[in-house]
Scaffold this active site. Sequence first.
Site, PDB file in Angstrom:
ATOM      1  CE1 TYR A   1      61.096   3.854  42.250  1.00 46.69           C
ATOM      2  CE2 TYR A   1      59.105   3.520  43.538  1.00 46.69           C
ATOM      3  CZ  TYR A   1      59.770   3.481  42.327  1.00 46.69           C
ATOM      4  OH  TYR A   1      59.116   3.047  41.203  1.00 46.69           O
TER       5      TYR A   1
ATOM      6  CE  LYS B   1      59.691   6.479  40.289  1.00 45.63           C
ATOM      7  NZ  LYS B   1      60.013   6.819  38.879  1.00 45.63           N
TER       8      LYS B   1
END
Length: 307
Positions: free
Chosen positions: A165, A169
């Site tokens: 993640y 991001k």
Amino acid sequence: MTIRFDGQVAIVTGAGNGLGRCHALALAARGAKVVINDLGGARDGSGASSDAALAVVAEIEAAGGEAMANGANVAKFDEVQAMVEQVMAKWGRIDILVNNAGILRDKSFGKMPIEDFDLVVDVHLMGAANCTKAVWDIMKAQNYGRIVMTSSSSGIYGNFGQTNYGAAKMAVVGFMNTLCIEGEKYGIKTNCLAPTAATRMTEDIIPDQRVLDLMTPESVTAGLVALVAEDGPNRSILCAGAGGYARTVVYETDGIYLTPEEQTPENVLANWDKIDDATNQQELKAGWMQTNKFVAKAAKSLGIELG
């Protein structure tokens, strides 16, 4: 000043629940026609259902707005292209793209199957790239566009169990940086939103209900609406949550120059305090600015006058 989007068309991905839903409702309330894109899967990306997206459309229409649902998987470019074609056939333009769709597959890196890393990066990074690619030429032809990537403190600063993640991001920040350069002459502005809110993505991470009550999606959406406004900023990372708003900036220290004879790893470490000195640090807005800085330092040390 009142921000309005009358006559504009917005696509919000992952808009069936949580922040995406809140973003879509706010844009519709301010006059935008909104595409509610949602695959309808679970938090980990499994499954699919159109129920959530249709419910948001019904909510917007009940309030007098215009909306349409679309279940395209943002990780599949052909599905995204078909969605954009459908929007253009119905409304003839696309002014705003909010890349919000995302999934979680948290686990420490050592225990994480590489397939989970691939999937999270595919949805967050490639999903944003697919949607942006599909609308880019449309926005260029219009000479107007507003694009938002959804980043995260997990990418900017790191968070245990979120290597997949976090990597995705932070990657969308790099994506934004270059889009800003390429889109500037076409009236396209691109920004990042780094939200923290009480949604199904965070409900297991923050158990204290008092904290969750402060972290309303609406507090984040206020920042999102500002980013996609006509007079909104460009190339900014806006952090928002619980009523707090801040801008994250990547700075580069002024640094040092080492002569060719001094350019050894030992000297790099020996001068680390000077390299790390934040005095005169600056925000660089393009890669060439770093090159120019280093070349200027070398030229000055060597007595070379640059034209």
